[in-house]
Design an enzyme around this catalytic site. Sequence first.
Site, PDB file in Angstrom:
ATOM      1  CD  GLU A   1      -9.350  -2.718  -0.662  1.00  0.00           C
ATOM      2  OE1 GLU A   1     -10.269  -2.917   0.154  1.00  0.00           O
ATOM      3  OE2 GLU A   1      -8.284  -3.360  -0.658  1.00  0.00           O
TER       4      GLU A   1
ATOM      5  CG  ASP B   1      -1.686  -1.286   1.409  1.00  0.00           C
ATOM      6  OD1 ASP B   1      -2.105  -1.867   0.401  1.00  0.00           O
ATOM      7  OD2 ASP B   1      -1.861  -1.718   2.570  1.00  0.00           O
TER       8      ASP B   1
END
Length: 357
Positions: free
Chosen positions: A222, A52
């Site tokens: 997301e 991420d």
Amino acid sequence: MKTIPFFLALIWLLMVTCGKKNVPQEPQPTGTGPSANPVQYRNPVFEPILADPSIIKGTDGWYYGYGTEDDWGDGKGNRLVPVVRSLDLVRWSLVGNAFTAKPVWKAEGGLWAVDVVRVNNLYHMYYSFSLWADRNPAIGLAVANSPAGPFVDKGKLFFSEEIGVPVSIDPHYYEENGKKYLFFGSYSSQTVQGTYAVELTADGYAVKDINQKTNIAAGDFEAVMIHKRGNYYYFFGSKGSCCDGAASTYNVRVARSENLLGPYLDQAGKNIVQRGNGTLILQGNSKFAGPGHNAKIITDKNGTDWLFYHAIDKMNPKVSSGASRRMLMLDKLSWVEGWPVIANGVPSGDIQAGPEL
């Protein structure tokens, strides 16, 4: 020529030296800097894990990368947001951890999916605080004078239950026309779901009105990232499973809008507030699984755009701790008829020419 008495010179020297000790100094670039010719690279550009990713250029001349809290399986336990740095976006070295201790305002959870930005001459780190299947995850803020940290926690912005959005994680900061916004949200099958945006206060430390939020995308998205190019705002988001090793199905999809808060339409003209929409630009291949959760786009001196994201080597998908080896990846992002394109729509595995900085 007049001379300064020895004892006065000594006092002056001590004052200067002591003063310097009290001023925090950012690390200075060392080693070989970017050359006139681009550095060649082959994916991944950092391993074992930088999941991420968030990438920012510091005022010290270095590029800094940040990743989700993970146990790298090296006997050092969970790294509280690992920090790496590079001068050329290709050769990265480990700096340390962003936090010296985990924040205590939430009883349990990991520090995930941070977004580091420079706000009002400070480095703000917006972070997720969550467990897997957490019923009430949250988003917090930490700040630092240097991109290398350490970051000092400023507490929560909100819990999911407070803002009324299930699985409120994956923060993304965007500033425009003097207004500061936070985009956030993650996969959820509940009715109130998906990616949302809220306006922040002028200092970026809190939500301006927790009851005023805008739905941007459906709950099958997301890892939102907004990028402005020309007259359009581009929504980049990930779908699929992020963290199942070689079986991960993460992929990146895009949509665009003429307004920051939407509506965002994909290339087929479909609104991404409805599930199943979004134009696919990056997916796995025979070598890499689950490419996704991209960082902000970096543009080099030639105007070429570059996309950082994480992906998993199918032949070596996990570390000894059991965590997926979500490695840092880099690929060139081209634009065709107003839409972003990655060559072949998959992570590159061959030697590539890197950014020219």
